[in-house]
Design a protein around this motif. Structure first.
Motif, PDB file in Angstrom:
ATOM      1  N   TYR A   1      -3.365   3.591  -2.438  1.00  0.00           N
ATOM      2  CA  TYR A   1      -3.371   2.618  -3.528  1.00  0.00           C
ATOM      3  C   TYR A   1      -2.762   1.319  -3.051  1.00  0.00           C
ATOM      4  CZ  TYR A   1      -4.096   6.604  -6.642  1.00  0.00           C
ATOM      5  OH  TYR A   1      -4.589   7.714  -7.265  1.00  0.00           O
ATOM      6  N   GLN A   2      -3.099   0.243  -3.738  1.00  0.00           N
ATOM      7  CA  GLN A   2      -2.446  -1.039  -3.534  1.00  0.00           C
ATOM      8  C   GLN A   2      -1.876  -1.479  -4.869  1.00  0.00           C
ATOM      9  OE1 GLN A   2      -5.092  -3.951  -1.854  1.00  0.00           O
ATOM     10  NE2 GLN A   2      -4.933  -3.054   0.178  1.00  0.00           N
TER      11      GLN A   2
ATOM     12  N   GLU B   1       0.859  -1.186   0.000  1.00  0.00           N
ATOM     13  CA  GLU B   1       0.000   0.000   0.000  1.00  0.00           C
ATOM     14  C   GLU B   1       0.888   1.227   0.000  1.00  0.00           C
ATOM     15  OE1 GLU B   1      -2.577   0.151   3.404  1.00  0.00           O
ATOM     16  OE2 GLU B   1      -4.167  -0.885   2.334  1.00  0.00           O
TER      17      GLU B   1
ATOM     18  N   ALA C   1       0.063  -0.977 -10.374  1.00  0.00           N
ATOM     19  CA  ALA C   1      -1.070  -0.516  -9.575  1.00  0.00           C
ATOM     20  C   ALA C   1      -2.129   0.076 -10.484  1.00  0.00           C
ATOM     21  CB  ALA C   1      -0.601   0.532  -8.566  1.00  0.00           C
ATOM     22  N   ASP C   2      -3.345   0.074 -10.009  1.00  0.00           N
ATOM     23  CA  ASP C   2      -4.468   0.667 -10.730  1.00  0.00           C
ATOM     24  C   ASP C   2      -4.578   2.127 -10.287  1.00  0.00           C
ATOM     25  OD1 ASP C   2      -6.649   0.829 -12.389  1.00  0.00           O
ATOM     26  OD2 ASP C   2      -8.042  -0.055 -10.953  1.00  0.00           O
ATOM     27  N   LEU C   3      -3.759   3.007 -10.901  1.00  0.00           N
ATOM     28  CA  LEU C   3      -3.728   4.413 -10.498  1.00  0.00           C
ATOM     29  C   LEU C   3      -4.883   5.208 -11.090  1.00  0.00           C
ATOM     30  CD1 LEU C   3       0.092   5.081 -10.786  1.00  0.00           C
ATOM     31  CD2 LEU C   3      -1.221   4.514  -8.753  1.00  0.00           C
TER      32      LEU C   3
END
Length: 85
Positions: free
Chosen positions: A34-35, A26, A50-52
């Protein structure tokens, strides 16, 4: 950052020493949590998938001092980590 005989060392050695490829971490960017999955480990940072942006997978660099390890066991939906690089 501390400086030793072998050059600079990260502030938080625990992250640098415990992180592995496939680790879930994280981190925060602009106040948003975010993770992401660690894809590559560098001397003072990690490269994370990561899904930014919603719906888009991005690679980003996160300093060892700026993340928290969620799990060191690669997540079960990842079968071949190299396919994500």
């Amino acid at each position: 950052m501390k400086t030793g005989n072998n050059g600079p060392t990260p502030k938080f050695k625990s992250n640098a020493m415990n992180v592995k490829i496939g680790t879930l971490i994280e981190f925060r960017r602009k106040g948003i949590l975010y993770q992401g999955l660690v894809m590559m480990i560098r001397e003072v940072s990690v490269i994370v998938k990561a899904d930014l942006i919603i719906g888009e997978d991005d690679l980003t660099v996160v300093n060892h001092a700026n993340y928290e390890i969620i799990t060191t066991t690669p997540t079960k939906y990842i079968t071949n980590i190299e396919s994500f690089c």
